[in-house]
Design an enzyme around this catalytic site. Structure first.
Site, PDB file in Angstrom:
ATOM      1  N   ASN A 114       0.802  -1.220   0.000  1.00  0.00           N
ATOM      2  CA  ASN A 114       0.000   0.000   0.000  1.00  0.00           C
ATOM      3  C   ASN A 114       0.837   1.273   0.000  1.00  0.00           C
ATOM      4  O   ASN A 114       0.382   2.324  -0.419  1.00  0.00           O
ATOM      5  CB  ASN A 114      -0.954   0.009   1.213  1.00  0.00           C
ATOM      6  CG  ASN A 114      -0.226  -0.288   2.517  1.00  0.00           C
ATOM      7  OD1 ASN A 114       0.517  -1.257   2.619  1.00  0.00           O
ATOM      8  ND2 ASN A 114      -0.417   0.560   3.506  1.00  0.00           N
ATOM      9  N   CYS A 132       2.872  12.678  10.715  1.00  0.00           N
ATOM     10  CA  CYS A 132       1.497  13.180  10.807  1.00  0.00           C
ATOM     11  C   CYS A 132       0.488  12.184  10.273  1.00  0.00           C
ATOM     12  O   CYS A 132      -0.673  12.210  10.634  1.00  0.00           O
ATOM     13  CB  CYS A 132       1.363  14.480  10.048  1.00  0.00           C
ATOM     14  SG  CYS A 132       1.792  14.285   8.336  1.00  0.00           S
TER      15      CYS A 132
END
Length: 395
Positions: free
Chosen positions: A155, A329
């Protein structure tokens, strides 16, 4: 009212826009044909038929039987079910599971949980492109190995694994083979018999379907316990009233993905290569992560030296560009991506990574805009970087 800001969306590996015809197919099952598929009266037959139809579409797309498709709430549930239930069902035979260091956290965290239950898990290394080494896989097999779980395509970096060979190896040793195909299904042709796949996970929102619906393919004859106990839904293996609109939407999304796959992926691949070539040529001290050609048609993952991926993402966002990174983040932690570390990147380079995943609506003009934006931002961030200054001084 200010003008609506144009968004260039390049995070299709995170989720995709639900296609208009998928939404259209779902709508009647919210308010018109809202019967519970488990009820006996005629009104609920519409819901039941719709589920059967979607199951047939999905089974056909994989060369599977309809009774081998079990609907779930998405990829994470399917991964959990495959690993936990297979481990439990085959524990009389052994307690050893093989996976890789670059799996999705739905597999890695389940592996860690199984270790606490007394199972032994081997996490295979990958090469610098993120590919599993078949020799190492073969060496890791023990008489007690009951399950191999290796993702179809990564992914983050897009690398496609040698699934056919992995399936053959598992089959030759009488070991179950599970693949997390969340990123690959709908992007790559998959036939479960040809590839010797016993269990396969998928999620609708990665292929222009709705969120909150997925499936687990379970080959006939594979012993697997129920994952959610209660009613008799999904042939008594997953209780709970079926998400009829979601299932209908998944069927419509798969039908669409299969129909458009060849043309769509060729277009995405050409644009992906254009993006990769421009970034590598025009931004110095940049590397491509993942295999150059054997990767998902829509995936480009770069590492830019001397910068923080987080700052890059925030500044891209200010330019109306949505991407993602393996850095702090996005994961909520300060560690760089486990995938980038597994392919051998040092921490400081792994931190400066950016994943751009294209969609069927992505245009060349958008990518030109993105490249200009990246060049401008990377230069700005490097000009502020003492590491870059030091490096340039030493050259």
């Amino acid at each position: 009212m200010g003008e609506e800001k144009r968004v260039i969306y390049l995070d299709n590996a995170a989720t995709t826009r639900t296609a208009p015809e998928v939404v259209e197919a779902m709508v009647p099952y919210f308010s018109e044909f809202y019967g519970n598929p488990s009820s006996v009266y005629e009104f609920s037959q519409k819901s039941k038929e719709a589920i059967t139809h979607a199951r047939e579409i999905i089974a056909n797309s994989l060369g599977a039987k309809t009774e081998e498709i079990y609907f779930t709430a998405g990829g994470s549930e399917s991964d959990n079910w495959a690993l936990k239930a297979a481990a439990e069902a085959y524990k009389a035979k052994g307690n050893h599971i093989i996976t890789t260091k670059i799996e999705h956290h739905a597999v890695l965290h389940t592996g860690a949980w199984l270790e606490k239950q007394g199972y032994e898990v081997t996490y295979l290394d990958v090469d610098e492109n993120g590919t599993v080494k078949l020799e190492e896989l073969k060496r890791a097999i023990r008489p007690t190995t009951i399950l191999i779980s290796i993702m179809f395509a990564n992914n983050e970096i897009g690398t496609i694994q040698p699934i056919k060979e992995i399936g053959e190896t598992a089959r030759a040793h009488g070991i179950l083979f599970h693949t997390d195909a969340v990123q690959a299904f709908g992007q790559l042709p998959i036939q479960v018999d040809e590839l010797n796949i016993d269990l396969l996970s998928s999620s609708a929102h990665k292929l222009n379907g709705p969120k909150g619906i997925g499936f687990l393919y379970i080959r006939k004859g594979v012993k697997i316990r129920s994952f959610i106990h209660g009613g008799a839904q999904e042939r008594k293996r997953r209780a709970g009233t079926e998400n009829v609109p979601g299932i209908v939407g998944y069927g419509a999304a798969v039908e669409r993905a299969v129909r458009t796959m060849k043309e769509r992926t060729q277009k995405e691949q050409a644009l992906r290569d254009y993006l990769i070539d421009r970034v590598l040529r025009e931004v110095p001290y940049t590397r491509l992560n993942g295999h150059r050609t054997n990767r998902l048609p829509n995936n480009a993952n770069f590492s830019f030296q001397f910068i923080e991926g987080e700052s890059l993402l925030i500044m891209l966002d200010m330019d109306g560009i949505c991407g993602s990174s393996g850095s702090a983040c996005t994961s909520g932690s300060l560690d760089p991506s486990h995938v980038l570390l597994a392919i051998g990147l040092p921490h400081e380079i792994a931190h400066g990574s950016l994943r751009l995943t294209l969609g069927e609506e992505t245009t060349k003009e958008e990518l030109d805009e993105v490249v200009e934006s990246i060049k401008k931002i990377v230069k700005k961030l490097r000009d502020m970087s003492p590491l870059y200054e030091d490096y340039m001084r030493r050259q």
